[in-house]
Design a protein around this motif. Structure first.
Motif, short mmCIF file in Angstrom:
data_model
loop_
_atom_site.label_atom_id
_atom_site.label_comp_id
_atom_site.label_asym_id
_atom_site.label_seq_id
_atom_site.Cartn_x
_atom_site.Cartn_y
_atom_site.Cartn_z
N ALA A 174 0.84 -1.20 0.00
CA ALA A 174 0.00 0.00 0.00
C ALA A 174 0.87 1.24 0.00
N PRO A 175 0.59 2.22 -0.85
CA PRO A 175 1.38 3.46 -0.87
C PRO A 175 1.38 4.14 0.50
N VAL A 176 2.48 4.76 0.83
CA VAL A 176 2.64 5.43 2.12
C VAL A 176 2.10 6.86 2.03
N GLY A 177 1.44 7.29 3.09
CA GLY A 177 1.05 8.69 3.20
C GLY A 177 -0.20 9.09 2.44
N LEU A 178 -1.01 8.14 2.01
CA LEU A 178 -2.23 8.49 1.29
C LEU A 178 -3.24 9.15 2.21
N VAL A 179 -3.91 10.16 1.69
CA VAL A 179 -5.00 10.80 2.44
C VAL A 179 -6.21 9.89 2.39
N LYS A 180 -6.76 9.56 3.56
CA LYS A 180 -7.92 8.68 3.61
C LYS A 180 -9.13 9.42 3.10
N ARG A 181 -10.01 8.70 2.39
CA ARG A 181 -11.23 9.29 1.87
C ARG A 181 -12.43 8.62 2.51
N GLU A 182 -13.53 9.33 2.51
CA GLU A 182 -14.76 8.75 3.04
C GLU A 182 -15.17 7.57 2.17
N GLY A 183 -15.46 6.46 2.80
CA GLY A 183 -15.89 5.26 2.06
C GLY A 183 -14.74 4.37 1.63
N ASP A 184 -13.48 4.71 2.00
CA ASP A 184 -12.35 3.86 1.65
C ASP A 184 -12.48 2.48 2.27
N ILE A 185 -11.90 1.49 1.61
CA ILE A 185 -11.84 0.14 2.15
C ILE A 185 -11.00 0.16 3.43
N THR A 186 -11.46 -0.54 4.44
CA THR A 186 -10.69 -0.64 5.68
C THR A 186 -9.66 -1.75 5.55
N ARG A 187 -8.72 -1.76 6.48
CA ARG A 187 -7.68 -2.79 6.44
C ARG A 187 -8.26 -4.19 6.57
N GLU A 188 -9.40 -4.30 7.23
CA GLU A 188 -9.98 -5.61 7.50
C GLU A 188 -10.62 -6.21 6.25
N VAL A 189 -10.94 -5.39 5.25
CA VAL A 189 -11.58 -5.88 4.03
C VAL A 189 -10.51 -6.30 3.03
N PRO A 190 -10.59 -7.53 2.50
CA PRO A 190 -9.55 -7.99 1.56
C PRO A 190 -9.42 -7.07 0.34
N HIS A 191 -8.19 -6.66 0.05
CA HIS A 191 -7.94 -5.83 -1.13
C HIS A 191 -6.47 -5.98 -1.52
N THR A 192 -6.15 -5.51 -2.71
CA THR A 192 -4.79 -5.62 -3.24
C THR A 192 -4.42 -4.30 -3.91
N TRP A 193 -3.17 -3.88 -3.73
CA TRP A 193 -2.65 -2.75 -4.48
C TRP A 193 -1.82 -3.29 -5.65
N LEU A 194 -2.07 -2.75 -6.84
CA LEU A 194 -1.35 -3.14 -8.04
C LEU A 194 -0.64 -1.94 -8.64
N SER A 195 0.50 -2.19 -9.27
CA SER A 195 1.15 -1.19 -10.12
C SER A 195 0.96 -1.66 -11.56
N ILE A 196 0.33 -0.81 -12.38
CA ILE A 196 0.03 -1.17 -13.76
C ILE A 196 0.60 -0.10 -14.68
N THR A 197 1.41 -0.52 -15.65
CA THR A 197 1.97 0.39 -16.64
C THR A 197 1.42 0.06 -18.01
N ILE A 198 0.77 1.04 -18.64
CA ILE A 198 0.22 0.85 -19.98
C ILE A 198 0.85 1.86 -20.93
N PHE A 199 0.63 1.64 -22.23
CA PHE A 199 1.24 2.50 -23.24
C PHE A 199 0.20 3.12 -24.17
N GLU A 200 -1.06 2.99 -23.81
CA GLU A 200 -2.14 3.65 -24.53
C GLU A 200 -3.20 4.00 -23.51
N GLY A 201 -4.21 4.75 -23.91
CA GLY A 201 -5.17 5.20 -22.91
C GLY A 201 -6.60 5.25 -23.41
N LYS A 202 -7.22 4.09 -23.54
CA LYS A 202 -8.65 4.07 -23.86
C LYS A 202 -9.43 4.63 -22.67
#
Length: 205
Positions: free
Chosen positions: A117-145
């Protein structure tokens, strides 16, 4: 003389300065004295965050996003549930996404990895809590549909919960805080984006 800026676009803000018919904040509401003729190079959805390039140079969008040479864009994406190696490989190989109506598109191979998980992110209302399963991904693309990264993770069964663009080529968001703006030198701006800078012609008398 043209000017060039890097912005960390906050959540729930449109990537435009005018023409807003919605009750959503626009770039002009940021606490920064932008020059006349400024515009965003490409866009981020209102609910997406992160790196947005701004300039008074009208040629940059064509040079960067509509030229023959592709340019990389990297996103950090929070998705629901734990992503398996198999699903990650599907992303890397390319997935079928809907463009509009009955039009579909198979994305080309991309770079995709699970990250902390990125460090120092500002929490937003409705964000997933640590207890809810989730994954952070890094995705690099070369086009932008349109909404491509969101559609890609949806295609592998992992809805996007948060999306942050962290780089375009060698221009990185770094530690710039949400809403922060940094001006760049013209030559350095073009060098880091890996596009050829052609100075405007000077008309003789």
């Amino acid at each position: 003389m043209n000017r060039y800026f890097v912005l960390n676009k906050p959540y729930n803000m449109l990537s435009q300065f005018k023409g807003n018919e919605q009750e959503i904040r626009m770039l002009g509401e940021l606490d920064f004295d932008f020059p006349e003729g400024i515009h965003a190079v490409g866009r981020l959805d209102a609910t997406s965050e992160g790196l947005l390039l701004l300039t008074t140079n009208k040629r940059v969008t064509n040079l960067l996003f509509q030229g023959k040479e592709p340019h990389s864009r990297t996103y950090h994406v929070m998705v629901r549930n734990n992503v398996s190696d198999e699903k990650l490989q599907q992303l890397r190989n390319g997935v079928r996404i809907r463009i509009s109506g009955d039009e579909y598109y198979t994305t080309p191979p991309c770079e995709a990895n699970i990250i902390p998980a990125p460090v120092g992110l500002v929490k937003r209302e409705g964000d997933i809590t640590r207890e809810v399963p989730h994954t952070w991904l890094s995705i690099t693309i070369f086009e932008g549909k349109f909404r491509q990264v969101r559609k890609m993770v949806q295609a592998i069964g992992h809805p996007c919960k948060r999306l942050i663009r962290v780089s375009i080529e060698d221009i990185h968001l770094g530690s710039l805080e949400a809403g922060g703006v940094k001006e760049m030198d013209e030559t350095e701006f073009f060098r880091l984006l890996k596009i050829v800078f052609v100075p405007p012609a000077v008309s003789g008398k």
